[in-house]
Structures are given as structure tokens and as C-alpha cells.
Design a protein around this motif. Sequence first.
Motif, PDB file in Angstrom:
ATOM      1  N   ASP A 123       0.871  -1.241  -0.021  1.00 40.73           N
ATOM      2  CA  ASP A 123       0.225   0.054   0.003  1.00 40.73           C
ATOM      3  C   ASP A 123       0.816   1.384  -0.130  1.00 40.73           C
ATOM      4  O   ASP A 123       1.906   1.489   0.765  1.00 40.73           O
ATOM      5  CB  ASP A 123      -0.852  -0.001   1.184  1.00 40.73           C
ATOM      6  N   ASN A 214      -6.357  14.723   4.011  1.00 40.56           N
ATOM      7  CA  ASN A 214      -5.637  15.250   2.678  1.00 40.56           C
ATOM      8  C   ASN A 214      -6.392  16.424   2.521  1.00 40.56           C
ATOM      9  O   ASN A 214      -7.622  16.614   1.850  1.00 40.56           O
ATOM     10  CB  ASN A 214      -5.638  14.460   1.572  1.00 40.56           C
ATOM     11  N   TYR A 246       0.368  14.776   7.567  1.00 39.71           N
ATOM     12  CA  TYR A 246      -0.339  14.010   6.402  1.00 39.71           C
ATOM     13  C   TYR A 246       0.844  13.451   5.354  1.00 39.71           C
ATOM     14  O   TYR A 246       1.360  14.166   4.643  1.00 39.71           O
ATOM     15  CB  TYR A 246      -1.404  14.662   5.654  1.00 39.71           C
ATOM     16  N   GLY A 248       0.225  10.480   3.383  1.00 39.34           N
ATOM     17  CA  GLY A 248      -0.186   9.990   2.139  1.00 39.34           C
ATOM     18  C   GLY A 248       0.197   8.667   1.951  1.00 39.34           C
ATOM     19  O   GLY A 248      -0.020   7.991   0.750  1.00 39.34           O
ATOM     20  N   SER A 249       0.669   8.022   3.025  1.00 43.76           N
ATOM     21  CA  SER A 249       0.770   6.549   2.913  1.00 43.76           C
ATOM     22  C   SER A 249       0.000   5.940   4.266  1.00 43.76           C
ATOM     23  O   SER A 249       0.405   6.443   5.259  1.00 43.76           O
ATOM     24  CB  SER A 249       2.104   6.178   3.131  1.00 43.76           C
ATOM     25  N   PHE A 264      -6.916  10.319  12.136  1.00 44.26           N
ATOM     26  CA  PHE A 264      -6.773  10.144  10.665  1.00 44.26           C
ATOM     27  C   PHE A 264      -8.121  10.001   9.862  1.00 44.26           C
ATOM     28  O   PHE A 264      -8.981   9.066  10.448  1.00 44.26           O
ATOM     29  CB  PHE A 264      -5.786   8.805  10.419  1.00 44.26           C
ATOM     30  N   TYR A 266      -9.949   9.348   5.786  1.00 43.54           N
ATOM     31  CA  TYR A 266     -10.000   9.717   4.432  1.00 43.54           C
ATOM     32  C   TYR A 266     -11.646   9.689   4.356  1.00 43.54           C
ATOM     33  O   TYR A 266     -12.127   8.682   3.937  1.00 43.54           O
ATOM     34  CB  TYR A 266      -9.434   8.676   3.565  1.00 43.54           C
ATOM     35  N   LEU A 277     -10.336   4.929   0.352  1.00 41.80           N
ATOM     36  CA  LEU A 277      -9.869   3.585   0.931  1.00 41.80           C
ATOM     37  C   LEU A 277     -10.567   2.350   0.578  1.00 41.80           C
ATOM     38  O   LEU A 277     -11.860   2.520   0.951  1.00 41.80           O
ATOM     39  CB  LEU A 277      -9.336   3.879   2.178  1.00 41.80           C
TER      40      LEU A 277
HETATM   41  P1  P6P Z   1      -4.386  10.672  -1.336  1.00 36.74           P
HETATM   42  C1  P6P Z   1      -1.750   5.313  -1.060  1.00 36.74           C
HETATM   43  O1  P6P Z   1      -1.993   5.432  -2.620  1.00 36.74           O
HETATM   44  C2  P6P Z   1      -3.342   5.252  -0.508  1.00 36.74           C
HETATM   45  O2  P6P Z   1      -3.900   4.158  -0.977  1.00 36.74           O
HETATM   46  C3  P6P Z   1      -2.982   5.219   0.983  1.00 36.74           C
HETATM   47  O3  P6P Z   1      -1.988   4.558   1.453  1.00 36.74           O
HETATM   48  C4  P6P Z   1      -3.112   6.596   1.605  1.00 36.74           C
HETATM   49  O4  P6P Z   1      -3.568   6.834   2.765  1.00 36.74           O
HETATM   50  C5  P6P Z   1      -4.007   7.371   0.561  1.00 36.74           C
HETATM   51  O5  P6P Z   1      -4.094   6.361  -0.966  1.00 36.74           O
HETATM   52  C6  P6P Z   1      -3.637   8.521  -0.013  1.00 36.74           C
HETATM   53  O6  P6P Z   1      -4.578   9.150  -0.843  1.00 36.74           O
HETATM   54  O7  P6P Z   1      -5.706  10.946  -2.347  1.00 36.74           O
HETATM   55  O8  P6P Z   1      -4.321  11.417   0.080  1.00 36.74           O
HETATM   56  O9  P6P Z   1      -3.226  10.832  -2.185  1.00 36.74           O
END
Ligand code: P6P
Length: 340
Positions: A123, A214, A246, A248-249, A264, A266, A277
Motif C-alpha cells: 500500500d 488530505n 499527512y 499520504g501513505s 486520521f 479519508y 480507501l
Molecule cells: P491521497 C496510497 O495511494 C493510498 O492508497 C493510502 O496509502 C493513502 O492513505 C491514500 O491512498 C492517500 O490518498 O488521495 O491523499 O493521495
Amino acid sequence: SNEELPSTDIITLTRHVLAQQFQLGAIATGDLTLLLTAIQTTSKFIATNVRKARLINLVGLAGNSNVQGEEQKKLDVLSNDIMVNSLRASGKTAVLVSEELEEAVIIEDKFKGKYCVVFDPLDGSSNIDAGVNIGTIFGVYQIAPGSKGTISDVLRPGSEMVAAGYTMYGSSCNLVLSTGNGVNGYTLDTALGEFILTHPDIKIPSRGKIYSFNEGNSMYFHKPVVNYLNSIKYPTTGKLPYSARYIGSMVADVHRTLLYGGIFGYPDDKKSKSGKLRLLYEAFPMAYLTEQAGGVASTGHGRILDVVPTNIHQRCPVFLGSRDDVNDLIRFYEEYEKEV
Ligand code: P6P
């Protein structure tokens, strides 16, 4: 001399899991321990390949063939292949679901076992060239009694998982795991090739000072999320604003949240109606770990672990972290739902 003697009582992951299984009484046949050993092996393989890939990228080899001139497989495909092969060979699995595979893998009878593993083999792999921590996320179901192991064994709420965890590949390799009795963290000792217990009984603080969203998606956010974020960025009660972190992983953002606390998120928004996700192998395992560590994991409308999947790759909104922080967010959804 009084220099520190090396600890002769190192607790390896295998030993620790076995000890916990024995605590569960005679029901433990050791099958789950053997399955987790297979998962550990995949994590070591993937850690090696991630490290090698960084090295190869660093030396800037031309094209995408590696030093042996072999076709350089994409790391996430390689990680998927390693996991499918190792889990099948363990003889302990019946159904596999991978972020990399459109269809579930039903293991042939010869190798069939009683567990189903859902996983994202690598991931965050888009971040690898930046040296950002990435990871493997996995969840484990036991097949339903009497089932031969079919897709219905993985279309079940995350609350029915018997184990979940992730391995984070960074400066060190950390495996964080729960088998239903709390959360423990292990660090790979590359000299021994063993995961050693380094973070026993991880408990997430009841409230943190960090929010991890994000905010580039802010123009799409629904009102409850906007109102919640404003409440921690422009606090009116004399409190200090929260700090933004943030990566992004997901594995890196969740790992920090488990250890430091905070929230956290999303969210689902006007652009992504179910968020980004994936439910089975991102939201469920991270929600399982969060709850086992004393935190809360919500879709905004209900407990993530209560969601009943209908598709193995469906997406789900995710808000997880410190109990008080996620409950604050849920209150904004409740207030909003009263208004409409
Ligand atoms: P964004 C990585 O591509 C991922 O699947 C997750 O690990 C991460 O939390 C999310 O997408 C990040 O997405 O849209 O903020 O770049």
C-alpha cells in the motif's frame, strides 16, 4: 564487567503469538501461528525487495531492468506474487483477496486450510521513489463453520476477523499485529531474520493533538467534515489548534496515529462518494487494530467493523484514531443529520 549483557530473553513474534494462543486454551492448534509465520516470511521478502529497489533506483540503472538484466517487475506486483505463493504454500488458507487481483483466489483442495487472508501487498507504493514509508496491510478471517472456503467467507463484517496487522517498510521494518488480545509491535532484526517484540501492548492515547486528512480535497468535503476540521483549526474554547500531519501513505499515517494519538481521516466527499480507501484490506484491518488499541474507527455514520461488504474491492469512508477525537467528529455527523 558491567557492560550491558545482550538480552537472552528476546521475544520473537512467533514465540509471542504462540504464548498468546496458549493463553486461549487448548483450542489453539497452532494453525494461526503457522499462518502468521508465513505472513512474516512475506514481510521479510518484501522488505528486502523494497530496500533493493531503492538501491537500484538510487544507482539510477537505465530502463526498468535490474542488475541481473531481468525484467524489473513492479514492486507491488512482486509483493502480490510473494504473498499469494507463500500463503498458498502454507496450506492454511482457503480464500485470498488482494488489492492487486480483480478476483478472489480460491485455494485448491490440496493446499486448502481454514483461514482467509485479505491484503494490500504494497500500500502506498506510488510513494516509494520518494523514500516514504509504505506497507503491507492484512486481515484474517476463519472460514465459517461447515464452509468449504468461498467468496462468502470474506464478505463478512471486519468484526469477524480473527487477526489483522500491517508491516511498515521504512528505516526499519515494523510489523504491528493483533490476534484479538490487544496490539503488539515487532521490529525486524535483520541479523537474526526475526521480528522481535519492541512495542508490547500498544494503547492509543484517548485524545491527541494531530489531525491527518488530505486537505487538498477540502472543496469536496461534506459539511460535517468541514465543521469538524474548523473546530480543531480555529478552536473557540481557548484550546490550542491541532497540528497537521499527512504522509499520504496509510500505513505510515495510521502507525503514527496509533503511537501518538489524534485522528486520521479519508472521508467520502462530493468527488468520491465512498471515499478512496478499500474496505476489506485497508479499512477493516486498520479499524480492527485501532479498536484493539483502545481507539475508535468510524465511517462517520457507524462503526467500520460493522459494515457488511458486498464487493471485495468496495471503498469505505475512514475516520480512526483516539477515542475522544473520533467521537468529536461523529458528533458533527449526528448534529448535521438532525438538521437535514
Ligand atoms: P491521497 C496510497 O495511494 C493510498 O492508497 C493510502 O496509502 C493513502 O492513505 C491514500 O491512498 C492517500 O490518498 O488521495 O491523499 O493521495
